[in-house]
Design an enzyme around this catalytic site. Structure first.
Site, PDB file in Angstrom:
ATOM      1  N   GLU A 196       0.564  -1.290  -0.056  1.00 42.97           N
ATOM      2  CA  GLU A 196       0.004   0.126   0.102  1.00 42.97           C
ATOM      3  C   GLU A 196       1.067   1.375   0.039  1.00 42.97           C
ATOM      4  O   GLU A 196       0.610   2.216   0.814  1.00 42.97           O
ATOM      5  CB  GLU A 196      -1.005  -0.220   1.143  1.00 42.97           C
ATOM      6  CG  GLU A 196      -1.926  -1.174   1.016  1.00 42.97           C
ATOM      7  CD  GLU A 196      -2.964  -1.357   2.385  1.00 42.97           C
ATOM      8  OE1 GLU A 196      -2.722  -0.445   3.191  1.00 42.97           O
ATOM      9  OE2 GLU A 196      -3.607  -2.213   2.323  1.00 42.97           O
ATOM     10  N   GLU A 199      -6.606 -10.521  -1.361  1.00 39.22           N
ATOM     11  CA  GLU A 199      -7.397 -10.339  -0.166  1.00 39.22           C
ATOM     12  C   GLU A 199      -8.877 -10.123  -0.385  1.00 39.22           C
ATOM     13  O   GLU A 199      -9.330  -9.266  -0.153  1.00 39.22           O
ATOM     14  CB  GLU A 199      -6.684  -9.125   0.429  1.00 39.22           C
ATOM     15  CG  GLU A 199      -5.403  -9.185   1.058  1.00 39.22           C
ATOM     16  CD  GLU A 199      -4.854  -7.743   1.825  1.00 39.22           C
ATOM     17  OE1 GLU A 199      -5.828  -7.185   2.249  1.00 39.22           O
ATOM     18  OE2 GLU A 199      -3.848  -7.754   1.832  1.00 39.22           O
TER      19      GLU A 199
END
Length: 379
Positions: free
Chosen positions: A160, A265
């Site tokens: 991220e 995810e």
């Protein structure tokens, strides 16, 4: 006389093909209803696991994990904060158990994550000197990857690092070291464990602007001779967004860079999200109310069907691009353990996965497995 008639019709059915048994492409009939068996020729099927599964205290979850999945990711035990809470302290106990569980069950083991601005060692936030920051990063990555060299199959090296507009997030790493921290982290990881695959992982990787930023990030790494094997597209999605077209465009774009694509995810929220919610940024929290928690006791059948259809459509897309996709990992084993029960609003009841709170397969599970068995029958 009756037995003769039955035998006669049975022979007719066989001759005309109505009773013909097609050659099964599964080893047993039971394999046709097991995720990892159904998709074994397409991509790994995985789950993120928590402490109770790692320590084998949640027997039912462990049973489902071993039966259905062939790759695992750790929810929290390998994040910096848990693994390396102070400069001179490492807590390897849970991470060791996680890796041992995967290897004992012949699973593809993922390390998540080496460098992330969140859940980091708290002292890192006060570092202001570039050389000191680089030394801390090098020491952490080297220590962790050396310990699991040959045992971890792939690492989410950086997690991220992008804003929603594709620019680089002003994390503590970026503020102190600038953009070079990305190349530095990947090269340290490669040197510490040359055998492991290295990935960049992020949410909302389907958005065009963020996709452009990710491509720039990856191309810069490649131009510098930095090893990067794949990109992780976090699948924290909803019943209607993102569009399949946006997901497909991203899968194709990342694959064109010569990378493996992983859906890292995956979960599908069925609940309303607060306005201005941005992806999966965990620092966002909102207040609970009845409107935001519409299904506290059970999921209506109409919504469960909608969820099943959404998962079927998504997996149909994954199958279309199975030559590009390396693994699909759900973020949790069953609904009860999903982080979406507490994010972005605490104490809600969400239903985002393929197994319900009793570890029973949902309509979504059957939609995903049936999709593959139907395609096999048509071959």
């Amino acid at each position: 006389m009756f037995k003769s008639v039955v035998l006669f019709f049975a022979i007719l059915l066989f001759l005309f093909g109505f009773g013909k048994i097609k050659e099964s492409k599964f080893q047993t009939e039971d394999d046709a209803a097991i995720l990892k068996k159904v998709y074994e020729k397409d991509f790994y099927i995985g789950a993120a696991i928590n402490d109770k599964i790692i320590t084998e205290k949640n027997k039912k979850a462990l049973e489902v994990l071993k039966r259905e999945f062939n790759t695992i990711s750790p929810e929290n035990v390998m994040k910096w904060e848990a693994l390396h809470p102070s400069p001179d302290t490492y807590n390897f106990d849970m991470a060791d158990k996680y890796v041992a569980l995967g290897k004992k069950n012949n699973m593809h083991v993922i390390g998540h994550t080496l460098l992330w601005h969140s859940q980091i060692g708290p002292w890192m936030n006060s570092v202001q000197d570039s050389a000191t920051m680089a030394n801390y990063i090098k020491e952490h990555i080297t220590t962790v990857t050396n310990r699991y060299s040959g045992k971890i199959d792939g690492w989410d090296v950086v997690n991220e690092a992008l804003n929603e507009d594709g620019s680089l997030r002003e994390s503590v790493f970026f503020k102190v070291m600038g953009e070079r921290y990305l190349e530095f982290a990947f090269k340290v990881a490669e040197k510490a464990d040359p055998s492991a695959e290295l990935y960049y992982n992020d949410y909302n990787m389907w958005k065009p602007k963020k996709r452009e930023g990710a491509i720039r990030l990856i191309e810069n790494l490649q131009k510098s001779g930095t090893k990067i094997n794949g990109v992780g597209m976090q699948g924290h999605w909803g019943l209607t967004e993102p569009s399949l077209e946006d997901v497909e465009n991203s899968i194709v774009a990342y694959s064109k860079l010569g990378l493996k694509v992983a859906i890292t995810e995956l979960d599908i929220t069925v609940l309303p999200n607060p306005f201005k919610l941005e992806g999966a940024e965990i620092s966002q929290n909102f207040e609970n109310n009845e409107k935001m928690n519409p299904y506290p006791d059970a999921l209506p059948d109409s919504v469960e069907v909608q969820l099943a259809n959404r998962y079927r459509d998504i997996f149909e897309l994954f199958l279309k691009h199975s030559d590009k996709i390396d693994r699909v990992t759900f973020w949790g084993v069953n609904d009860q353990s999903s982080w979406l029960n507490n994010w972005p609003i605490k104490n809600r009841t969400n239903y985002p996965l393929l197994f319900d709170r009793k570890f029973e397969a949902k309509k979504a599970y059957h939609a995903v497995t049936q999709l593959k068995t139907d395609s096999i029958k048509q071959q």
